[in-house]
Design an enzyme around this catalytic site. Structure first.
Site, PDB file in Angstrom:
ATOM      1  CG  ASP A   1       7.184 -16.875  16.372  1.00 38.31           C
ATOM      2  OD1 ASP A   1       6.725 -16.595  15.250  1.00 38.31           O
ATOM      3  OD2 ASP A   1       8.271 -16.416  16.798  1.00 38.31           O
TER       4      ASP A   1
ATOM      5  NE  ARG B   1      27.436 -24.577  16.708  1.00 37.05           N
ATOM      6  CZ  ARG B   1      28.641 -24.947  17.154  1.00 37.05           C
ATOM      7  NH1 ARG B   1      28.779 -25.485  18.341  1.00 37.05           N
ATOM      8  NH2 ARG B   1      29.712 -24.787  16.414  1.00 37.05           N
TER       9      ARG B   1
ATOM     10  CD  GLN C   1      19.678 -20.064  13.333  1.00 42.46           C
ATOM     11  OE1 GLN C   1      19.558 -20.102  12.128  1.00 42.46           O
ATOM     12  NE2 GLN C   1      18.845 -19.383  14.090  1.00 42.46           N
TER      13      GLN C   1
ATOM     14  CG  LEU D   1      11.076 -27.616   6.505  1.00 40.83           C
ATOM     15  CD1 LEU D   1       9.830 -28.018   5.741  1.00 40.83           C
ATOM     16  CD2 LEU D   1      11.681 -28.841   7.185  1.00 40.83           C
TER      17      LEU D   1
ATOM     18  CG  HIS E   1      10.618 -22.487  12.729  1.00 39.57           C
ATOM     19  ND1 HIS E   1      10.127 -22.419  11.454  1.00 39.57           N
ATOM     20  CD2 HIS E   1      10.714 -21.210  13.164  1.00 39.57           C
ATOM     21  CE1 HIS E   1       9.920 -21.143  11.134  1.00 39.57           C
ATOM     22  NE2 HIS E   1      10.266 -20.389  12.159  1.00 39.57           N
TER      23      HIS E   1
ATOM     24  NE  ARG F   1      -1.668  -1.203   3.677  1.00 38.79           N
ATOM     25  CZ  ARG F   1      -1.973  -1.226   4.963  1.00 38.79           C
ATOM     26  NH1 ARG F   1      -3.230  -1.222   5.334  1.00 38.79           N
ATOM     27  NH2 ARG F   1      -1.047  -1.257   5.890  1.00 38.79           N
TER      28      ARG F   1
ATOM     29  CG  HIS G   1      12.873 -19.374   7.847  1.00 33.89           C
ATOM     30  ND1 HIS G   1      11.894 -19.004   8.726  1.00 33.89           N
ATOM     31  CD2 HIS G   1      14.045 -19.123   8.475  1.00 33.89           C
ATOM     32  CE1 HIS G   1      12.442 -18.540   9.836  1.00 33.89           C
ATOM     33  NE2 HIS G   1      13.750 -18.609   9.714  1.00 33.89           N
TER      34      HIS G   1
HETATM   35  N1  LIG Z   1       9.679 -10.549   9.838  1.00 34.15           N
HETATM   36  C1  LIG Z   1      10.098 -11.775  10.077  1.00 34.15           C
HETATM   37  O1  LIG Z   1      11.220 -12.010  10.524  1.00 34.15           O
HETATM   38  C2  LIG Z   1       9.217 -12.940   9.774  1.00 34.15           C
HETATM   39  C3  LIG Z   1       7.951 -12.760   9.241  1.00 34.15           C
HETATM   40  N2  LIG Z   1       7.174 -13.831   8.933  1.00 34.15           N
HETATM   41  C4  LIG Z   1       5.856 -13.658   8.338  1.00 34.15           C
HETATM   42  O2  LIG Z   1       6.010 -12.980   7.095  1.00 34.15           O
HETATM   43  C5  LIG Z   1       4.927 -12.105   6.860  1.00 34.15           C
HETATM   44  C6  LIG Z   1       5.447 -10.692   6.700  1.00 34.15           C
HETATM   45  O3  LIG Z   1       6.168 -10.352   7.856  1.00 34.15           O
HETATM   46  P1  LIG Z   1       6.729  -8.886   8.103  1.00 34.15           P
HETATM   47  O4  LIG Z   1       7.411  -8.395   6.889  1.00 34.15           O
HETATM   48  O5  LIG Z   1       7.458  -8.940   9.365  1.00 34.15           O
HETATM   49  O6  LIG Z   1       5.398  -8.102   8.319  1.00 34.15           O
HETATM   50  P2  LIG Z   1       5.143  -6.533   8.358  1.00 34.15           P
HETATM   51  O7  LIG Z   1       4.379  -6.247   9.592  1.00 34.15           O
HETATM   52  O8  LIG Z   1       6.389  -5.775   8.122  1.00 34.15           O
HETATM   53  O9  LIG Z   1       4.127  -6.375   7.155  1.00 34.15           O
HETATM   54  C7  LIG Z   1       4.485  -6.445   5.780  1.00 34.15           C
HETATM   55  C8  LIG Z   1       3.745  -5.364   5.032  1.00 34.15           C
HETATM   56  O10 LIG Z   1       2.354  -5.647   5.090  1.00 34.15           O
HETATM   57  C9  LIG Z   1       1.620  -4.421   5.210  1.00 34.15           C
HETATM   58  N3  LIG Z   1       0.839  -4.461   6.440  1.00 34.15           N
HETATM   59  C10 LIG Z   1       1.283  -4.540   7.702  1.00 34.15           C
HETATM   60  N4  LIG Z   1       0.270  -4.557   8.581  1.00 34.15           N
HETATM   61  C11 LIG Z   1      -0.851  -4.472   7.852  1.00 34.15           C
HETATM   62  C12 LIG Z   1      -2.228  -4.460   8.167  1.00 34.15           C
HETATM   63  N5  LIG Z   1      -2.643  -4.540   9.420  1.00 34.15           N
HETATM   64  N6  LIG Z   1      -3.106  -4.365   7.160  1.00 34.15           N
HETATM   65  C13 LIG Z   1      -2.692  -4.317   5.884  1.00 34.15           C
HETATM   66  N7  LIG Z   1      -1.392  -4.334   5.536  1.00 34.15           N
HETATM   67  C14 LIG Z   1      -0.495  -4.417   6.484  1.00 34.15           C
HETATM   68  C15 LIG Z   1       2.639  -3.305   5.277  1.00 34.15           C
HETATM   69  O11 LIG Z   1       2.788  -2.769   3.986  1.00 34.15           O
HETATM   70  P3  LIG Z   1       1.965  -1.503   3.464  1.00 34.15           P
HETATM   71  O12 LIG Z   1       1.502  -0.714   4.644  1.00 34.15           O
HETATM   72  O13 LIG Z   1       2.933  -0.763   2.628  1.00 34.15           O
HETATM   73  O14 LIG Z   1       0.859  -2.091   2.696  1.00 34.15           O
HETATM   74  C16 LIG Z   1       3.922  -4.002   5.647  1.00 34.15           C
HETATM   75  O15 LIG Z   1       5.043  -3.352   5.127  1.00 34.15           O
HETATM   76  C17 LIG Z   1       3.990 -12.261   8.050  1.00 34.15           C
HETATM   77  O16 LIG Z   1       3.033 -13.228   7.722  1.00 34.15           O
HETATM   78  C18 LIG Z   1       4.909 -12.777   9.140  1.00 34.15           C
HETATM   79  O17 LIG Z   1       4.220 -13.525  10.095  1.00 34.15           O
HETATM   80  C19 LIG Z   1       7.609 -15.108   9.124  1.00 34.15           C
HETATM   81  C20 LIG Z   1       8.845 -15.345   9.656  1.00 34.15           C
HETATM   82  C21 LIG Z   1       9.731 -14.303  10.057  1.00 34.15           C
HETATM   83  O1  LIG Z   2       9.808 -17.640  12.014  1.00 34.95           O
HETATM   84  C1  LIG Z   2      10.460 -17.006  12.820  1.00 34.95           C
HETATM   85  O2  LIG Z   2      11.787 -17.174  12.829  1.00 34.95           O
HETATM   86  C2  LIG Z   2      12.627 -16.193  13.422  1.00 34.95           C
HETATM   87  C3  LIG Z   2      13.966 -16.879  13.606  1.00 34.95           C
HETATM   88  O3  LIG Z   2      14.503 -17.246  12.368  1.00 34.95           O
HETATM   89  P1  LIG Z   2      16.073 -17.415  12.207  1.00 34.95           P
HETATM   90  O4  LIG Z   2      16.215 -17.964  10.852  1.00 34.95           O
HETATM   91  O5  LIG Z   2      16.665 -16.053  12.388  1.00 34.95           O
HETATM   92  O6  LIG Z   2      16.506 -18.339  13.286  1.00 34.95           O
HETATM   93  C4  LIG Z   2      12.081 -15.680  14.721  1.00 34.95           C
HETATM   94  O7  LIG Z   2      12.868 -14.595  15.160  1.00 34.95           O
HETATM   95  C5  LIG Z   2      10.662 -15.214  14.510  1.00 34.95           C
HETATM   96  O8  LIG Z   2      10.095 -14.850  15.756  1.00 34.95           O
HETATM   97  C6  LIG Z   2       9.816 -16.278  13.903  1.00 34.95           C
HETATM   98  O9  LIG Z   2       8.565 -15.723  13.505  1.00 34.95           O
END
Ligand SMILES: NC(=O)C1=CN([C@@H]2O[C@H](COP(=O)(O)OP(=O)(O)OC[C@H]3O[C@@H](n4cnc5c(N)ncnc54)[C@H](OP(=O)(O)O)[C@@H]3O)[C@@H](O)[C@H]2O)C=CC1
Ligand SMILES: O=C1O[C@H](COP(=O)(O)O)[C@@H](O)[C@H](O)[C@H]1O
Length: 582
Positions: free
Chosen positions: A326, A466, A468, A271, A331, A136, A269
């Site tokens: 989480d 290990r 990581q 995996l 994982h 967005r 991830h």
């Molecule tokens: N960050 C991480 O390390 C990890 C994340 N994930 C998963 O990956 C996905 C993305 O994670 P992450 O990048 O951290 O998420 P973010 O909270 O950064 O959201 C990603 C984008 O989605 C849009 N967004 C956020 N909140 C809302 C909302 N309430 N309504 C509509 N749009 C929204 C925003 O973009 P905009 O406002 O520009 O539209 C934002 O930049 C999630 O499902 C998360 O659970 C999984 C593992 C690790």
């Molecule tokens: O999926 C997730 O993984 C990260 C940890 O990933 P890593 O590859 O850095 O070990 C964790 O921090 C996060 O809470 C979880 O959503």
């Protein structure tokens, strides 16, 4: 944030080993013709790999050349096979477009764009390759490029021409701003993509890097308006896949209105991590391990995850999920199934996933008495002070969400009967690590017991994988200290990756992206696997919430709640990571 979906409609191989070979010989192409026509579903059945990609070959994580024929996108009951028409044969060149939905977000910046660049840098992507960011946030193409460029890095061992490669990569990146539930905005994206794809047959991969309550909206709009008209369309879905059995099933049901199961790539991830990938190789290609891999020799298995930082800005997401959802339910459980499965018939995705599901279905659902939960509290160390979990302004002050959990799980099958599989996962602990520890039984009638002192536990073998940091596989053995006399000590047979292999480690997202591009599903979660995983955890999660079980507080940066020790002791186990000679 809730993933509860009241209805489905919108509203609410070492990659561097990928081989580049010119003019590779290809298998006879087949076209799968669907019997039903339905946006995403229909077009996905005409698989890109059925057409020769003349100019390159590379390998996915299963070791298959990536441009070998794959029929995985064709669902047998819905389709019939036929020879491609001459027109289809004539269209040899195709384009790959990867659209990162949620491009402005944390995961996209930290992981997805850098992984795409790494693959590009290693020449693992097709010649015609484009990246689209969608979110967005208002941004121009240049602003997206600028944002991405801040997070791109080149591997130290391959840093030549890094700047040039970055520029070439960035030139292929485009941005479109739109709402996630707007078909009109996805239609605009489609138009932009078509222009850049320049009339080539297009294969489209959408990476849903957005909060889970938006997954279905995006699947619906992208399916209707931006699916490929002449190649495949696939969607990578990030976790969490729901927050219990019901919400997960509902999410799957809703996604399947717009996508076929074989278009959905549910990513975990872990995996894609090197050591996790190696687990099966270690077991099934070394005679010395597999015969020991059972209750006869293994006393317990420990799956340990710890981070030395808190929820750091993700409190809003985390508070609705907690550490069990989480980390453990996905994982650690995924690693457990790979560890414990029987030998699969082959390395094909379905054979491996069948074995993993059998493990899950043989497991006992978790019992409250076999689980302890914790939450970190603020802590000061010298001049530094660390905030507690509930000090985060996005977390309710009275939150009972666990940031730490330990659990004992059991697999009630012939191989693992009675062997505790202990899991431990926590944030804001003293160290960052992920590992698998296998503790073996005592040597029967140990001749050397007098040389070990009173604690025979300390003399048992332990295999540590290990994951990581500092990837390694080491085996703790008893060894004679050189010299006169008979003194034994514990030593490690140590395969430390950084000492053995000169290549820098690849990121898990690189491996998973290349597999999704190739249609290799081995490292992605099948829906029945997901259901079985949730069945194990859902009763416990509900009980924890219903009974409002208060987590045991532990200081930020500590080794976690003492309850974890009692839990292990109850099962006659010591945590390997906390012993003096870890
Ligand atoms: N960050 C991480 O390390 C990890 C994340 N994930 C998963 O990956 C996905 C993305 O994670 P992450 O990048 O951290 O998420 P973010 O909270 O950064 O959201 C990603 C984008 O989605 C849009 N967004 C956020 N909140 C809302 C909302 N309430 N309504 C509509 N749009 C929204 C925003 O973009 P905009 O406002 O520009 O539209 C934002 O930049 C999630 O499902 C998360 O659970 C999984 C593992 C690790
Ligand atoms: O999926 C997730 O993984 C990260 C940890 O990933 P890593 O590859 O850095 O070990 C964790 O921090 C996060 O809470 C979880 O959503």
């Amino acid at each position: 944030m809730s993933t509860q979906l009241s209805h489905c409609s919108s509203s609410t191989n070492n990659i561097s080993s990928c081989l580049i070979k010119k003019h590779t010989l290809l298998l006879k192409p087949l076209v799968i013709v669907p019997s039903r026509i339905n946006s995403f579903k229909r077009v996905s059945l005409i698989h890109s790999s059925i057409h020769p990609r003349k100019d390159f070959e590379f390998k996915n994580s299963n070791g298959h050349p990536l441009n070998a024929v794959s029929l995985q996108d064709g669902s047998a009951e819905k389709s019939v096979e036929r020879e491609p028409t001459s027109l289809e044969m004539g269209r040899e060149e195709s384009n790959l477009s990867v659209t990162v939905v949620g491009a402005s977000g944390d995961l996209a910046k930290k992981k997805i764009f850098p992984a795409l660049f790494a693959l590009f840098y290693e020449d693992c992507l097709p010649k015609n390759f484009l990246v689209f960011g969608y979110a967005r946030t208002k941004m121009t193409d240049d602003e997206l490029r600028n944002m991405i460029s801040n997070t791109l890095t080149c591997r130290i061992d391959k840093s030549a021409n890094c700047g040039d490669k970055m520029n070439q990569f960035l030139e292929r990146c485009f941005y479109h701003s739109g709402q996630y539930n707007s078909e009109e905005h996805f239609s605009e994206l489609d138009k932009k993509m078509k222009v850049k794809e320049a009339g080539l047959r297009s294969n489209r991969l959408f990476y849903l890097s957005v909060p889970p309550n938006i997954f279905v909206d995006v699947a619906k709009c992208a399916s209707a308006q931006a699916s490929s008209a002449n190649g495949w369309t696939r969607v990578i879905v990030e976790k969490p896949f729901g927050r219990d059995s019901e919400s997960s099933a509902e999410l799957t049901r809703c996604l399947k209105q717009y996508l076929a199961e074989d278009q959905i790539f549910r990513i975990d991830h872990y995996l894609g991590k090197e050591i996790v990938e190696n687990l099966s190789v270690l077991r099934f290609s070394n005679l010395v391990f597999e015969p020991l891999w059972s209750r006869n020799y293994i006393r317990n298995v420990q799956l340990i995850f710890s981070e030395d930082f808190g929820t750091d800005g993700r409190g809003g997401y985390f508070d609705n999920y907690g550490i069990i959802r989480d980390i453990m339910q996905n994982h650690l459980l995924q690693i457990l199934t790979l560890f414990a499965m029987e030998t699969p018939v082959s390395l094909d995705a379905e054979d491996i996933r069948n074995e993993k599901v059998k493990v899950l279905r043989s497991m006992r659902p978790l019992q409250l008495e076999d689980v302890i939960v914790g939450q970190y509290k603020g802590h000061s160390k010298g001049t530094k002070s660390y905030l507690g979990y509930t000090d985060d302004p996005t977390v309710p002050k009275d939150s009972l969400t666990p940031t730490f959990a330990a659990a004992a799980l059991f697999i009630d099958n012939a191989r693992w009967d009675g062997v505790p599989f202990l899991m431990k996962a926590g944030k804001a602990l003293h160290t960052r690590r992920a590992e698998i520890r296998v503790q073996f039984r005592h040597v029967p009638g140990n001749l050397y017991k007098n040389n070990f002192g009173t604690n025979l536990d300390k003399a048992t073998n332990e295999l540590v994988l290990r994951v990581q940091p500092d990837q390694a596989i080491y085996l703790k053995i008893n060894n004679k200290v050189p010299g006169l006399g008979m003194r034994l000590d514990r030593s490690d047979l140590n395969l430390l990756y950084s000492a053995r292999y000169s290549k820098e480690a690849i990121d898990a997202y690189e491996r998973l992206l290349i597999d999704a591009i190739e249609g290799e599903r081995r490292l992605f979660i099948r829906s029945d696997e997901l259901d079985a995983a949730w069945s194990l955890f859902t009763p416990l999660l509900k009980e924890l919430e219903k009974k409002k079980i208060a987590p045991e507080l532990y200081p930020y940066g500590s080794r976690g709640p003492v309850g974890a020790h009692y839990l292990a002791a109850k099962h006659n186990v010591r945590w390997g990571d906390l012993s003096s000679d870890e």
